[in-house]
Design an enzyme around this catalytic site. Structure first.
Site, PDB file in Angstrom:
ATOM      1  CE  LYS A  30      -6.111   1.743  -0.514  1.00 13.87           C
ATOM      2  NZ  LYS A  30      -6.547   1.797   0.845  1.00 13.87           N
TER       3      LYS A  30
ATOM      4  CE  LYS B 189      -3.668   2.316   2.582  1.00 13.65           C
ATOM      5  NZ  LYS B 189      -4.654   2.231   3.662  1.00 13.65           N
TER       6      LYS B 189
HETATM    7  C1  PBG Z   1      -7.677   3.331   5.496  1.00 10.47           C
HETATM    8  C2  PBG Z   1      -7.903   3.213   4.065  1.00 10.47           C
HETATM    9  C3  PBG Z   1      -7.690   4.162   3.055  1.00 10.47           C
HETATM   10  C4  PBG Z   1      -8.165   3.603   1.874  1.00 10.47           C
HETATM   11  C5  PBG Z   1      -8.618   2.332   2.190  1.00 10.47           C
HETATM   12  N1  PBG Z   1      -8.428   2.103   3.538  1.00 10.47           N
HETATM   13  C6  PBG Z   1      -7.195   5.543   3.128  1.00 10.47           C
HETATM   14  C7  PBG Z   1      -5.812   5.815   3.490  1.00 10.47           C
HETATM   15  O1  PBG Z   1      -5.013   4.923   3.743  1.00 10.47           O
HETATM   16  O2  PBG Z   1      -5.490   6.995   3.567  1.00 10.47           O
HETATM   17  C8  PBG Z   1      -8.205   4.259   0.536  1.00 10.47           C
HETATM   18  C9  PBG Z   1      -9.229   3.727  -0.388  1.00 10.47           C
HETATM   19  C10 PBG Z   1      -9.536   4.593  -1.560  1.00 10.47           C
HETATM   20  O3  PBG Z   1      -8.918   5.651  -1.813  1.00 10.47           O
HETATM   21  O4  PBG Z   1     -10.460   4.216  -2.291  1.00 10.47           O
HETATM   22  N2  PBG Z   1      -6.395   3.188   5.949  1.00 10.47           N
END
Ligand code: PBG
Length: 327
Positions: free
Chosen positions: A249, A196
């Site tokens: 992601k 991520k």
């Molecule tokens: C929470 C989380 C996030 C997303 C999914 N879980 C935001 C982040 O990490 O700032 C992003 C999902 C999206 O942008 O569709 N940690």
């Protein structure tokens, strides 16, 4: 017979049936995971301004949404919660009557066949908006783990079928696996947000989930977009800690990473087609600048061709509908 001077690739493109015969990649409704935002309150159906077509829903409005999703043949949904109150440790995330816990138990009862995936993180529930516990401006890795385990176990108790931790703390898969096993949930898989990146593509989500960090950024726990080998280090440790699925992601600016992870690991790979990737397409489509269906389907194929088995996407309902139309 004269020797061809060149290869006639067009022979395999002469008709729709011929093209179907040689098609290498397909998207099906089974590949789709639909993210849902549940919020406290009654009769709430707030459209997220930066994500047209995406709503924050209160529990009384959730049933209709789940009915639509399951009638479209979508088999799994991913829950995010927006609590009424936030605090330093994100109590709403692991409360037995938290918003996600109630959404899960209600949906499990109404649609028992639907696979319910719980996002396991603290950022929507903490007053500072970070994904872990904060001391003097520092996100404390090891202290956060206990809260994340409590969150995962409470989600499993509520009826979650899959736990999807997105917090990016080190050791989170091991800690959550142990917590789930000790609570008797040895059969609940972990869909780990292993790879991520600290991405600007999450911008619209932070409005949708009301989870923007109140100070600093997430760069001490989410990955630097410049790094490719580091993705494999992250995925390796999660697999060693017994992750069942690996998420990459965002997806579209990271297709090379999806391919790397696919080549290196045999676990199912999930691409998260994130909020910013959705909003950009929606904005252009609403302006009449692009053919939305064609663009979205091409992106879905792109993620699958890169190596994703599954796709988390806000377009899931549209894709399911388009697949039906075309059959
Ligand atoms: C929470 C989380 C996030 C997303 C999914 N879980 C935001 C982040 O990490 O700032 C992003 C999902 C999206 O942008 O569709 N940690």
């Amino acid at each position: 017979m004269t020797m061809a001077e060149f290869k006639r690739h067009r022979r395999l493109r002469t008709s729709a049936n011929m093209r179907a015969l040689v098609r290498e990649t397909e998207v099906t409704v089974d590949d789709l995971i639909y993210p849902v935002f549940v919020v406290e309150g009654e009769n709430v159906r707030n459209e997220v301004s930066s994500m047209p077509g995406v709503f924050q829903l209160s529990l009384d409005n959730l049933s209709a949404e789940m009915k639509e999703v399951s009638e479209l043949g979508i088999k799994s949904v991913l829950f995010f919660g927006i609590p009424a109150e936030k605090d330093e440790v994100g109590t709403g995330a692991f409360h037995d009557h938290g918003i996600v816990q109630r959404a899960i138990s209600q949906t499990k009862e109404e649609f028992p066949e639907l696979l319910l995936i719980a996002d396991t993180c603290l950022c929507e529930y903490t007053s500072h908006g970070h994904c872990g516990i904060v001391h003097d401006g520092i996100i404390d890795n090891d202290e956060s783990l206990g809260y994340l385990v409590d969150t995962a176990v409470s989600q499993a108790k509520a009826g979650a079928d899959i736990i999807a931790p997105s917090n990016m703390m080190d050791g989170y898969v091991q800690a959550i696996r142990k917590g789930l096993d000790e609570a008797g949930f040895t059969n609940i898989p972990i869909m780990a947000y292993s790879v991520k990146y600290a991405s600007a593509f999450y911008g619209p989500f932070r409005e949708a989930a009301d989870g923007a960090p109140q100070f600093g950024d997430r760069k001490t726990y989410q990955m630097d977009p410049s790094n490719r080998r580091e993705a494999l280090r992250e995925a390796t440790s999660d697999i060693e800690e017994d992750a069942d699925f690996l998420i990459v992601k965002p997806a579209l600016a990271y297709l090379d990473i999806i391919r790397d992870v696919r080549n290196q690991f045999n676990a199912p790979i999930v691409a998260y087609n994130v909020s910013g990737e959705y909003s950009m397409v929606k904005a252009a489509a609403l302006n009449g600048w692009i053919d939305e269906k064609a663009i979205v389907m091409e992106k879905m194929i792109g993620m699958k061709r890169a190596g994703a088995d599954l796709i988390m996407t806000y377009f899931a309902k549209d894709v399911a509908r388009w697949l039906k139309e075309d059959n």
